[in-house]
Motif scaffolding. Structure first.
Motif, PDB file in Angstrom:
ATOM      1  N   SER A  53       0.849  -1.198   0.000  1.00 57.35           N
ATOM      2  CA  SER A  53       0.000   0.000   0.000  1.00 57.35           C
ATOM      3  C   SER A  53       0.879   1.240   0.000  1.00 57.35           C
ATOM      4  N   PRO A  54       0.524   2.238  -0.818  1.00 58.27           N
ATOM      5  CA  PRO A  54       1.323   3.465  -0.868  1.00 58.27           C
ATOM      6  C   PRO A  54       1.044   4.364   0.331  1.00 58.27           C
ATOM      7  N   THR A  55       1.974   5.285   0.579  1.00 58.30           N
ATOM      8  CA  THR A  55       1.793   6.273   1.645  1.00 58.30           C
ATOM      9  C   THR A  55       1.019   7.471   1.096  1.00 58.30           C
ATOM     10  N   TYR A  56       0.590   8.347   1.985  1.00 60.42           N
ATOM     11  CA  TYR A  56      -0.093   9.569   1.554  1.00 60.42           C
ATOM     12  C   TYR A  56       0.824  10.429   0.690  1.00 60.42           C
ATOM     13  N   ASP A  57       2.087  10.601   1.100  1.00 59.83           N
ATOM     14  CA  ASP A  57       3.011  11.411   0.306  1.00 59.83           C
ATOM     15  C   ASP A  57       3.194  10.817  -1.095  1.00 59.83           C
ATOM     16  N   HIS A  58       3.351   9.505  -1.164  1.00 56.98           N
ATOM     17  CA  HIS A  58       3.489   8.815  -2.447  1.00 56.98           C
ATOM     18  C   HIS A  58       2.287   9.130  -3.332  1.00 56.98           C
ATOM     19  N   GLN A  59       1.095   8.966  -2.794  1.00 60.21           N
ATOM     20  CA  GLN A  59      -0.115   9.185  -3.577  1.00 60.21           C
ATOM     21  C   GLN A  59      -0.298  10.659  -3.943  1.00 60.21           C
ATOM     22  N   SER A  96       9.202   4.041  -3.273  1.00 61.70           N
ATOM     23  CA  SER A  96       8.878   3.998  -1.848  1.00 61.70           C
ATOM     24  C   SER A  96       9.805   2.988  -1.189  1.00 61.70           C
ATOM     25  N   GLN A 132      11.783  10.171  -3.533  1.00 60.55           N
ATOM     26  CA  GLN A 132      11.192  11.048  -2.525  1.00 60.55           C
ATOM     27  C   GLN A 132      12.261  11.514  -1.536  1.00 60.55           C
TER      28      GLN A 132
END
Length: 191
Positions: free
Chosen positions: A50-56, A121, A149
């Motif tokens: 699952s991606p993180t909020y920053d990733h998304q 990520s 990132q």
């Protein structure tokens, strides 16, 4: 107390078929609604973290930036699949495809994909930096971007022969002439 309803079994890939490496794109398309997001690598299903909020946020901002500027004939998309072969599928974070790709489809064939973008990520470093670019290049996808990132830094590659060569990278502004004229201020995709 359990997080799952009584009698519900969480989906996971069939261990025998995983060992045999005989899954195909049809198997992925037939997954139940509650299955996690998966990619297929040489017939083996790989559960995508699952991606993180920053990733998304980066993905959404980049998709929006590209969507506003993509020339006629191309279409920006995010989290849709690329079928590299019958037993290998990836779901890049952002991609540009030929505009003729049908909107109801989940996968595009590699020859319809112009650009793939992977936002790296912690759980995807090796795949995004090494494995996926090699597979995308082998499938003939002309452009590959890798977004690192902390801080945001974009690396742009063009397909030369059978491998990618770095053509530009920046943490300030990415300037490219292909797949179209691009001047992407990195601040525009920074959450």
């Amino acid at each position: 107390m359990t997080a799952e309803p009584a009698g519900h079994v969480m989906w996971s890939p069939d261990p025998l078929r995983q060992r045999l490496a005989d899954h195909t794109v049809e198997d992925v398309l037939a997954l139940p609604d509650d299955a996690p997001r998966v990619e297929l690598s040489d017939g083996v299903m790989i559960v995508v973290p699952s991606p993180t909020y920053d990733h998304q946020d980066i993905v959404g901002l980049l998709w929006h930036w590209l969507r506003q500027r993509t020339p006629e004939g191309l279409r920006a998309s995010m989290a849709t699949g690329v079928a590299l072969s019958l037993d290998t599928t990836f779901e890049p974070d952002v991609l540009l495809v030929d505009a003729e790709v049908e909107g109801k489809r989940h996968y595009s064939k590699a020859h319809k994909v112009v650009l793939v973008v992977e936002v790296v990520s912690p759980g995807t470093k090796r795949r995004d930096r090494l494995e996926k670019p090699a597979e995308y290049a082998a499938a003939g996808i002309r452009h590959y971007w890798r977004v690192e990132q902390e801080p945001i830094h974009v690396f742009a590659y063009d397909l030369v022969g059978d491998r990618y060569e770095l053509v530009a990278d920046s943490d300030i502004e990415l300037v490219l002439s292909a797949p179209f004229e691009i001047k992407l201020p990195i601040g525009d995709i920074t959450p």
